[in-house]
Design a protein around this motif. Sequence first.
Motif, PDB file in Angstrom:
ATOM      1  N   ASN A   1       0.685  -1.261   0.037  1.00 53.10           N
ATOM      2  CA  ASN A   1       0.022  -0.028   0.006  1.00 53.10           C
ATOM      3  C   ASN A   1       0.773   1.464   0.177  1.00 53.10           C
ATOM      4  O   ASN A   1       0.519   2.260   0.362  1.00 53.10           O
ATOM      5  N   VAL A   2       2.254   0.887  -0.387  1.00 50.63           N
ATOM      6  CA  VAL A   2       2.930   2.382  -0.435  1.00 50.63           C
ATOM      7  C   VAL A   2       3.453   2.478  -1.810  1.00 50.63           C
ATOM      8  O   VAL A   2       4.192   1.255  -2.373  1.00 50.63           O
ATOM      9  N   GLN A   3       3.690   3.607  -2.292  1.00 50.22           N
ATOM     10  CA  GLN A   3       4.482   4.045  -3.603  1.00 50.22           C
ATOM     11  C   GLN A   3       5.671   5.008  -3.113  1.00 50.22           C
ATOM     12  O   GLN A   3       5.579   5.791  -2.312  1.00 50.22           O
ATOM     13  N   ILE A   4       6.739   4.799  -3.826  1.00 50.61           N
ATOM     14  CA  ILE A   4       8.061   5.706  -3.564  1.00 50.61           C
ATOM     15  C   ILE A   4       8.690   6.029  -5.010  1.00 50.61           C
ATOM     16  O   ILE A   4       8.666   5.215  -5.721  1.00 50.61           O
ATOM     17  N   LYS A   5       9.081   7.423  -4.921  1.00 51.29           N
ATOM     18  CA  LYS A   5      10.105   7.694  -6.131  1.00 51.29           C
ATOM     19  C   LYS A   5      11.021   8.615  -5.512  1.00 51.29           C
ATOM     20  O   LYS A   5      10.970   9.368  -4.542  1.00 51.29           O
ATOM     21  N   ILE A   6      12.091   8.546  -6.422  1.00 51.48           N
ATOM     22  CA  ILE A   6      13.302   9.448  -5.977  1.00 51.48           C
ATOM     23  C   ILE A   6      13.285  10.583  -6.945  1.00 51.48           C
ATOM     24  O   ILE A   6      13.512  10.398  -8.184  1.00 51.48           O
ATOM     25  N   MET A   7      13.326  11.838  -6.263  1.00 53.35           N
ATOM     26  CA  MET A   7      13.254  12.990  -7.329  1.00 53.35           C
ATOM     27  C   MET A   7      14.527  13.931  -7.085  1.00 53.35           C
ATOM     28  O   MET A   7      14.965  13.943  -5.881  1.00 53.35           O
TER      29      MET A   7
END
Length: 503
Positions: free
Chosen positions: A328-334
């Motif tokens: 239930n989690v999304q991650i992105k590196i920005m």
Amino acid sequence: MWVSITSHEDKIAHLDACTDETFTYAELQDKAVRCALWLQKQRIKCGDVISVCTSNHPNSIVPCVAAAYVNAIFNPWNEDMDLPTALHVLQLTTPKVIFCSEKSVGVILKAMKEKNYNPMVVIFGNHDSAISLSDILRNCNNAEAANFRYVELDDVKKTACIMHSSGTTGMPKGVELSNHTMLLMKDNSTLDMTNVPTLWFSSLYWISGVMLNVKAISQGATVILYSQFDEDMTCQLIEKYKVAVLFLSSSMINRFVRAGYVKKYSLNSLKVILGGGAIIKPKVQEELRHCLPHVQILQGYGMTEVGGLITCQLPNHKDGSCGIVAKNVQIKIMNPESGKVLDPNQSGEIWIKSASMMNGYYRNPEATKSTIDEEGWLHTGDIGYIDEDGELFIIDRIKELIKYRGYQISPGEIEGVLISHPAVLEVAVISIPHATDDEHPLAFITKKPGAKETEQDLIDFVAKNMMDHYKLRAGIIFLDAFPYTGSGKIARKDLKEISKKLF
């Protein structure tokens, strides 16, 4: 919670390690019901705030469960807070009732007097100016308690709890977590405590304290209660009570492994140590695995604002990683400057979307807006990268990066080198302003007992193992003990204050 507590009726919920007293889930339910009935008699209703300010003991969770049963909002405070913080949280959350310990009652009564605000004060123990919880529980009508039923919830997204951000910079903000977030905490499969003795030192003020209590109740764990972390005592508790699951903050893990007591005990019952709160350096995780080869040493990365863990290690993951993204989690590196999503192994700011995300900062829409963007991404302020295997590595906080002659220095990288030195027990690196170079790194260090190394020895150790711009140009300050925030992290703003007096 009602269903879980009822189903575990005869199991031991809490064992007080100071007295060896045990309390069953049936006793927990009885206390929570009697407390909920008292709250209803005080006309506490849906949306009212009930604050709880105490360390861990068999009754600390009671008002939180009682608040849930009447649809009120529970709001844990830091038992060790000073008067300015007490004034701040009192004004922010305006609770109708404050449950507090004998240790914290003085500062709370003082804050109430200054603000001319008079909630009811209930004490775990005794005090002339407060109602005793034991009186509340004793004076409840048995027939009423037998017939009590919790108030049905009409909207699962309603706020169940207001936590406080750790306040490493400035005053803590109120983080609104919904009933839905609590359900996801319960269902999170990261930690299996089913029917086993479990030990942690996180108070309810920490998100880990709330998360672990919710999971313990849902799984029927026996929680070993001991309020203060101590390296030797922790080993004794594990041996005596056959503890299987242990949660420690990163700082506690450093001290636990490096103080050396682990080697003096067999700790055969221990199955899992979960760590979190700040970065556990690869060297420390490696040392702990070496000392306890039969134990899974797992690191998690979480935030109060997302109601707990965002990533967690599995047993086969690399030392120093925070594991892979949770359910239930999304991650992105920005890249914060260009707004572009970065590729594997490129460092940038960690952005998160989660089903368990906070409703927002309590009574602070501006802070909510500056943290969560229009597309629902929470900007963490943490710098990290995801490797080719999908494992997350945290480098540092954006605000803590040190600027030296155009270089950006991560304090965490210098800390990682220093913690690998056998003389170093715990370390934190901060910046000192410099007239021509922008900033210089300064290290605060506690040494292992008996270590003879000098400041120069450790400065040279960094110089030998790192590039020139990482050198400890502001030197080293040795401490007997570190100051900590209410959530168990090293209090960097206190270290900044110490450094201002010296430089």
